[in-house]
Design a protein around this motif. Sequence first.
Motif, PDB file in Angstrom:
ATOM      1  N   ARG A 117      26.538 -26.492  27.647  1.00 52.14           N
ATOM      2  CA  ARG A 117      25.154 -25.936  28.010  1.00 52.14           C
ATOM      3  C   ARG A 117      25.063 -26.083  29.568  1.00 52.14           C
ATOM      4  O   ARG A 117      24.628 -25.029  30.134  1.00 52.14           O
ATOM      5  CB  ARG A 117      24.041 -26.411  27.198  1.00 52.14           C
ATOM      6  CG  ARG A 117      22.608 -25.943  27.861  1.00 52.14           C
ATOM      7  CD  ARG A 117      22.477 -24.442  27.347  1.00 52.14           C
ATOM      8  NE  ARG A 117      21.304 -24.005  27.912  1.00 52.14           N
ATOM      9  CZ  ARG A 117      19.983 -23.742  27.241  1.00 52.14           C
ATOM     10  NH1 ARG A 117      20.073 -24.118  25.868  1.00 52.14           N
ATOM     11  NH2 ARG A 117      18.920 -23.139  27.675  1.00 52.14           N
ATOM     12  N   MET A 118      25.413 -27.222  29.983  1.00 53.02           N
ATOM     13  CA  MET A 118      25.181 -27.403  31.595  1.00 53.02           C
ATOM     14  C   MET A 118      26.169 -26.702  32.321  1.00 53.02           C
ATOM     15  O   MET A 118      25.873 -26.134  33.177  1.00 53.02           O
ATOM     16  CB  MET A 118      25.558 -28.958  31.851  1.00 53.02           C
ATOM     17  CG  MET A 118      24.246 -29.897  31.345  1.00 53.02           C
ATOM     18  SD  MET A 118      24.844 -31.650  31.607  1.00 53.02           S
ATOM     19  CE  MET A 118      25.192 -31.667  33.621  1.00 53.02           C
ATOM     20  N   ARG A 119      27.345 -26.732  31.982  1.00 54.71           N
ATOM     21  CA  ARG A 119      28.441 -25.611  32.458  1.00 54.71           C
ATOM     22  C   ARG A 119      28.032 -24.211  32.325  1.00 54.71           C
ATOM     23  O   ARG A 119      28.155 -23.374  33.505  1.00 54.71           O
ATOM     24  CB  ARG A 119      30.048 -26.012  31.734  1.00 54.71           C
ATOM     25  CG  ARG A 119      30.405 -27.383  32.282  1.00 54.71           C
ATOM     26  CD  ARG A 119      31.616 -27.434  31.678  1.00 54.71           C
ATOM     27  NE  ARG A 119      31.874 -27.828  30.445  1.00 54.71           N
ATOM     28  CZ  ARG A 119      32.376 -26.848  29.383  1.00 54.71           C
ATOM     29  NH1 ARG A 119      32.838 -25.683  29.853  1.00 54.71           N
ATOM     30  NH2 ARG A 119      32.398 -27.261  28.108  1.00 54.71           N
ATOM     31  N   ALA A 120      27.654 -23.914  31.388  1.00 57.40           N
ATOM     32  CA  ALA A 120      27.054 -22.396  31.146  1.00 57.40           C
ATOM     33  C   ALA A 120      26.135 -22.024  32.163  1.00 57.40           C
ATOM     34  O   ALA A 120      26.157 -20.937  32.795  1.00 57.40           O
ATOM     35  CB  ALA A 120      26.790 -22.146  29.688  1.00 57.40           C
ATOM     36  N   ASP A 121      25.009 -22.932  32.311  1.00 56.12           N
ATOM     37  CA  ASP A 121      23.740 -22.671  33.118  1.00 56.12           C
ATOM     38  C   ASP A 121      24.017 -22.708  34.545  1.00 56.12           C
ATOM     39  O   ASP A 121      23.449 -22.104  35.320  1.00 56.12           O
ATOM     40  CB  ASP A 121      22.700 -23.608  32.798  1.00 56.12           C
ATOM     41  CG  ASP A 121      22.051 -23.359  31.506  1.00 56.12           C
ATOM     42  OD1 ASP A 121      22.244 -22.396  30.930  1.00 56.12           O
ATOM     43  OD2 ASP A 121      21.351 -24.358  30.963  1.00 56.12           O
ATOM     44  N   HIS A 122      25.295 -23.734  34.835  1.00 63.65           N
ATOM     45  CA  HIS A 122      25.480 -23.580  36.147  1.00 63.65           C
ATOM     46  C   HIS A 122      26.235 -22.439  36.621  1.00 63.65           C
ATOM     47  O   HIS A 122      26.208 -22.402  38.014  1.00 63.65           O
ATOM     48  CB  HIS A 122      26.666 -25.005  36.274  1.00 63.65           C
ATOM     49  CG  HIS A 122      27.081 -25.284  37.711  1.00 63.65           C
ATOM     50  ND1 HIS A 122      26.377 -25.768  38.521  1.00 63.65           N
ATOM     51  CD2 HIS A 122      28.549 -25.141  38.135  1.00 63.65           C
ATOM     52  CE1 HIS A 122      26.948 -25.772  39.814  1.00 63.65           C
ATOM     53  NE2 HIS A 122      28.440 -25.321  39.626  1.00 63.65           N
ATOM     54  N   VAL A 123      27.022 -21.651  35.702  1.00 70.07           N
ATOM     55  CA  VAL A 123      27.640 -20.329  36.253  1.00 70.07           C
ATOM     56  C   VAL A 123      26.512 -19.401  36.978  1.00 70.07           C
ATOM     57  O   VAL A 123      26.787 -19.080  38.165  1.00 70.07           O
ATOM     58  CB  VAL A 123      28.281 -19.780  35.264  1.00 70.07           C
ATOM     59  CG1 VAL A 123      28.873 -18.514  35.430  1.00 70.07           C
ATOM     60  CG2 VAL A 123      29.674 -20.660  34.917  1.00 70.07           C
ATOM     61  N   ALA A 124      25.578 -19.183  36.396  1.00 70.83           N
ATOM     62  CA  ALA A 124      24.332 -18.550  36.895  1.00 70.83           C
ATOM     63  C   ALA A 124      23.681 -18.906  38.033  1.00 70.83           C
ATOM     64  O   ALA A 124      23.925 -18.464  39.100  1.00 70.83           O
ATOM     65  CB  ALA A 124      23.387 -18.253  35.768  1.00 70.83           C
ATOM     66  N   SER A 125      23.649 -20.401  38.057  1.00 68.54           N
ATOM     67  CA  SER A 125      22.680 -20.919  39.244  1.00 68.54           C
ATOM     68  C   SER A 125      23.791 -20.908  40.636  1.00 68.54           C
ATOM     69  O   SER A 125      23.414 -20.438  41.605  1.00 68.54           O
ATOM     70  CB  SER A 125      22.401 -22.632  39.134  1.00 68.54           C
ATOM     71  OG  SER A 125      21.885 -22.833  40.373  1.00 68.54           O
ATOM     72  N   LYS A 126      25.018 -20.929  40.365  1.00 71.00           N
ATOM     73  CA  LYS A 126      26.052 -21.153  41.335  1.00 71.00           C
ATOM     74  C   LYS A 126      26.311 -19.499  41.934  1.00 71.00           C
ATOM     75  O   LYS A 126      26.408 -19.410  43.109  1.00 71.00           O
ATOM     76  CB  LYS A 126      27.206 -21.649  40.767  1.00 71.00           C
ATOM     77  CG  LYS A 126      28.640 -21.610  42.012  1.00 71.00           C
ATOM     78  CD  LYS A 126      29.779 -22.219  41.296  1.00 71.00           C
ATOM     79  CE  LYS A 126      30.798 -21.892  42.316  1.00 71.00           C
ATOM     80  NZ  LYS A 126      32.142 -22.720  41.928  1.00 71.00           N
ATOM     81  N   PHE A 127      26.268 -18.657  41.064  1.00 75.05           N
ATOM     82  CA  PHE A 127      26.395 -17.277  41.193  1.00 75.05           C
ATOM     83  C   PHE A 127      25.424 -16.874  42.409  1.00 75.05           C
ATOM     84  O   PHE A 127      25.546 -16.139  43.494  1.00 75.05           O
ATOM     85  CB  PHE A 127      26.574 -16.499  40.047  1.00 75.05           C
ATOM     86  CG  PHE A 127      26.436 -14.912  40.410  1.00 75.05           C
ATOM     87  CD1 PHE A 127      27.723 -14.145  40.768  1.00 75.05           C
ATOM     88  CD2 PHE A 127      25.298 -13.985  40.216  1.00 75.05           C
ATOM     89  CE1 PHE A 127      27.787 -12.758  41.136  1.00 75.05           C
ATOM     90  CE2 PHE A 127      25.255 -12.675  40.358  1.00 75.05           C
ATOM     91  CZ  PHE A 127      26.484 -12.019  40.914  1.00 75.05           C
ATOM     92  N   PHE A 128      24.018 -16.851  41.960  1.00 79.71           N
ATOM     93  CA  PHE A 128      22.985 -16.485  42.578  1.00 79.71           C
ATOM     94  C   PHE A 128      22.952 -17.505  44.218  1.00 79.71           C
ATOM     95  O   PHE A 128      22.407 -16.765  45.160  1.00 79.71           O
ATOM     96  CB  PHE A 128      21.548 -16.763  41.886  1.00 79.71           C
ATOM     97  CG  PHE A 128      21.488 -15.607  40.940  1.00 79.71           C
ATOM     98  CD1 PHE A 128      21.296 -14.114  41.370  1.00 79.71           C
ATOM     99  CD2 PHE A 128      21.643 -15.829  39.697  1.00 79.71           C
ATOM    100  CE1 PHE A 128      21.255 -13.348  40.467  1.00 79.71           C
ATOM    101  CE2 PHE A 128      21.532 -14.872  38.559  1.00 79.71           C
ATOM    102  CZ  PHE A 128      21.273 -13.627  38.736  1.00 79.71           C
ATOM    103  N   ALA A 129      23.521 -18.438  44.189  1.00 81.57           N
ATOM    104  CA  ALA A 129      23.338 -19.084  45.192  1.00 81.57           C
ATOM    105  C   ALA A 129      24.497 -18.836  46.289  1.00 81.57           C
ATOM    106  O   ALA A 129      24.260 -18.693  47.392  1.00 81.57           O
ATOM    107  CB  ALA A 129      23.783 -20.886  45.002  1.00 81.57           C
ATOM    108  N   ALA A 130      25.493 -18.222  45.780  1.00 82.74           N
ATOM    109  CA  ALA A 130      26.752 -17.492  46.524  1.00 82.74           C
ATOM    110  C   ALA A 130      25.986 -16.305  47.240  1.00 82.74           C
ATOM    111  O   ALA A 130      26.270 -15.923  48.347  1.00 82.74           O
ATOM    112  CB  ALA A 130      27.713 -17.320  45.576  1.00 82.74           C
ATOM    113  N   LEU A 131      25.225 -15.637  46.322  1.00 78.78           N
ATOM    114  CA  LEU A 131      24.609 -14.456  46.697  1.00 78.78           C
ATOM    115  C   LEU A 131      23.809 -14.509  48.113  1.00 78.78           C
ATOM    116  O   LEU A 131      23.713 -14.030  48.885  1.00 78.78           O
ATOM    117  CB  LEU A 131      23.867 -13.498  45.632  1.00 78.78           C
ATOM    118  CG  LEU A 131      24.679 -13.044  44.574  1.00 78.78           C
ATOM    119  CD1 LEU A 131      23.817 -12.256  43.657  1.00 78.78           C
ATOM    120  CD2 LEU A 131      25.747 -12.111  45.144  1.00 78.78           C
ATOM    121  N   GLY A 132      22.988 -15.583  47.810  1.00 76.39           N
ATOM    122  CA  GLY A 132      22.053 -16.173  49.120  1.00 76.39           C
ATOM    123  C   GLY A 132      22.993 -16.639  50.056  1.00 76.39           C
ATOM    124  O   GLY A 132      22.274 -16.573  51.432  1.00 76.39           O
TER     125      GLY A 132
END
Length: 255
Positions: A117-132
């Motif tokens: 669950r942690m790894r799956a949630d980290h993907v989304a958070s990391k993606f939007f941080a990259a867009l930022g």
Amino acid sequence: MVTLEHANLTSLLLPAPMVLVFGATIAVGLAGNTLPDVISSFKQVPKVFVGKPAKASASIDELVRLAEKARSDGLLSLEEEANNAKDPFLARSLQNIADGTDADELRFLMEDEIDTRMRADHVASKFFAALGGYAPTIGIIGTVVSLTHVLENLSSPDHLGPMIAAAFVATLWGLLSANFIWLPISAKLKRLSELEVERMNLVMEGLLAVQSGTQPLLLAERLRAMVPADPKAKNARNKADDGGRTGKLTTSRAA
């Protein structure tokens, strides 16, 4: 701020820089990730607005109730609770307990599920941080391209002012989208994930204690020690304690 400056809001809503900043930012983010990751990341966006973390007190009360049932009716009675549980993590764990899974094996299974669950949630958070991170740079690129067009038209001084203003709109939207959209989404998803993982860890420790036959009141105290104190719950307990002491004092005086 635009209104206080007596400017026109529509001067900031220019299609060309907005298309460049938002389109190129998402395109670059897609280039650096797999398509399934991007799709799953955008599916997480509604959680930013409607997602509510579960209250630790509710989880503790549920675990204490399960402990009381297990002590009175046995671990096999938890199979019925597993069928009625709305939380998939809780349901699977209860079913494993009812099936007689070893405590160490059960811990491994639950920890693996939490880690997934942690790894799956980290993907989304990391993606939007990259867009930022991409958006401000792309905004600057748009400004440079626009200023190059301005330099090509120095022979028309009457048009230089609006053209320069329009050029900096790309930088504005790059900074605006990064700090007001992408980075806040990333931070919110990360925090919601942290709270969910904390809840799952709380459930894991509680169910392992239920399996080992821990006394319900002791389990409640142990689980409350694992979470930050809730001021409302603390005040409620203090009032209850004060009420109990007042009742005892009244009884003693009457006696």
